[in-house]
Design a protein around this motif. Structure first.
Motif, PDB file in Angstrom:
ATOM      1  N   LEU A   5       0.760  -1.130  -0.026  1.00 19.26           N
ATOM      2  CA  LEU A   5      -0.054  -0.135   0.054  1.00 19.26           C
ATOM      3  C   LEU A   5       0.940   1.107   0.050  1.00 19.26           C
ATOM      4  O   LEU A   5       0.425   2.300  -0.790  1.00 19.26           O
ATOM      5  CB  LEU A   5      -0.900  -0.033   1.302  1.00 19.26           C
ATOM      6  N   ALA A   6       1.888   1.337   0.565  1.00 23.22           N
ATOM      7  CA  ALA A   6       2.546   2.499   0.948  1.00 23.22           C
ATOM      8  C   ALA A   6       3.218   3.278  -0.429  1.00 23.22           C
ATOM      9  O   ALA A   6       2.863   4.359  -0.350  1.00 23.22           O
ATOM     10  CB  ALA A   6       4.045   2.272   1.619  1.00 23.22           C
ATOM     11  N   PRO A   7       3.347   2.707  -1.298  1.00 21.85           N
ATOM     12  CA  PRO A   7       3.803   3.351  -2.617  1.00 21.85           C
ATOM     13  C   PRO A   7       2.591   4.281  -3.127  1.00 21.85           C
ATOM     14  O   PRO A   7       2.770   5.437  -3.667  1.00 21.85           O
ATOM     15  CB  PRO A   7       4.402   2.274  -3.645  1.00 21.85           C
ATOM     16  N   GLY A   8       1.518   3.961  -3.160  1.00 20.76           N
ATOM     17  CA  GLY A   8       0.242   4.630  -3.417  1.00 20.76           C
ATOM     18  C   GLY A   8      -0.265   5.548  -2.348  1.00 20.76           C
ATOM     19  O   GLY A   8      -1.184   6.474  -2.795  1.00 20.76           O
ATOM     20  N   LEU A   9       0.130   5.771  -1.420  1.00 20.74           N
ATOM     21  CA  LEU A   9      -0.071   6.888  -0.287  1.00 20.74           C
ATOM     22  C   LEU A   9       0.666   7.891  -0.294  1.00 20.74           C
ATOM     23  O   LEU A   9       2.038   7.801  -0.133  1.00 20.74           O
ATOM     24  CB  LEU A   9      -0.464   5.800   1.159  1.00 20.74           C
ATOM     25  N   ASP A  10       0.086   9.255   0.082  1.00 19.66           N
ATOM     26  CA  ASP A  10       1.017  10.327   0.575  1.00 19.66           C
ATOM     27  C   ASP A  10       1.472  10.235   2.047  1.00 19.66           C
ATOM     28  O   ASP A  10       1.056   9.171   2.529  1.00 19.66           O
ATOM     29  CB  ASP A  10       0.421  11.466   0.189  1.00 19.66           C
ATOM     30  N   ALA A  11       2.305  11.037   2.200  1.00 14.74           N
ATOM     31  CA  ALA A  11       2.934  11.196   3.710  1.00 14.74           C
ATOM     32  C   ALA A  11       1.825  10.933   4.951  1.00 14.74           C
ATOM     33  O   ALA A  11       2.091  10.203   5.753  1.00 14.74           O
ATOM     34  CB  ALA A  11       4.006  12.268   4.081  1.00 14.74           C
TER      35      ALA A  11
END
Length: 218
Positions: free
Chosen positions: A12-18
């Motif tokens: 999931l992390a690559p598709g989420l902003d900070a």
């Protein structure tokens, strides 16, 4: 979500902003503490003063409901399934979240069933979803859990439900395997096609595909 494997934070992390990643990390930490919250609630409801105390809602469950708002609707299914995994949600929790939740939350519970429930105990949730005309719920209900646990009668009617609601039969997990040689399914599909034709309504192309998979199409 399309994989039969549960999502991970790394997925999931690559598709989420900070901000979304920080929110998710907090949510996952709270979900990991779910057992501790359950123990606290058990103590509260077991007090000897005979005063009924409603169980507190664990923080991760509030996060479960808010996933779309913080991580985007395109990631909400995966975030919610991941939270259910991290919280080790059992059938009791899944059933409660399903019945208390929005359609989006119910969909996530259905998607999580293959990863959280090993036996047929969650079939009432599948059956409930198949009674609706919500195409996203119907599509989620005919996934791997239904393929593994729905009996032949229920599974055949799930196929008809997909045709009736125009959910592509490609959403049905294990369709080719279970349809092969199923003469009763072939009969039901032929009857459905005849009813549509008699009513002057088009026969879904997916029906012919499913009928062909039975090996009974003439």
């Amino acid at each position: 979500m399309t994989s039969n494997q549960p999502p991970t934070r790394e997925d999931l992390a690559p598709g989420l902003d900070a901000a979304a990643r920080a929110w998710l990390d907090t949510a996952l930490a709270e979900a990991a503490d779910a057992a501790a919250y359950a123990a606290v609630d058990a103590g509260r409801t077991g007090e000897s003063d005979n005063v009924a105390v409603a169980p507190a809602v664990a923080p991760w469950e509030l996060r479960f409901a808010a996933a779309g708002r913080h991580c985007g609707q395109e990631h909400a299914d995966s975030v919610r399934v991941l939270l259910l995994q991290r919280a080790r949600a059992d059938l009791t929790v899944l059933t409660r979240l399903y019945h208390q939740g929005t359609a989006a939350e119910r969909r996530a519970v259905l998607l999580a069933l293959p990863h959280r429930v090993t036996g047929p105990g969650a079939l009432p949730l599948i059956e409930d979803a198949l009674r609706t005309n919500d195409t996203r719920l119907v599509a989620a209900a005919v996934g791997p859990y239904a393929a593994a646990h729905l009996d032949s009668h229920g599974w055949r009617h799930a196929i008809l439900k997909c045709l009736f609601t125009e959910v592509p039969v490609t959403a049905v997990d294990g369709l080719e395997r279970r349809a092969h040689g199923d003469a009763e399914l072939a009969r039901m599909l032929a009857d459905f096609a005849a009813e549509r034709t008699a009513a002057g309504r088009p026969v879904p192309a997916d029906l012919h595909h499913a009928l062909n998979l039975t090996g009974e199409e003439s």
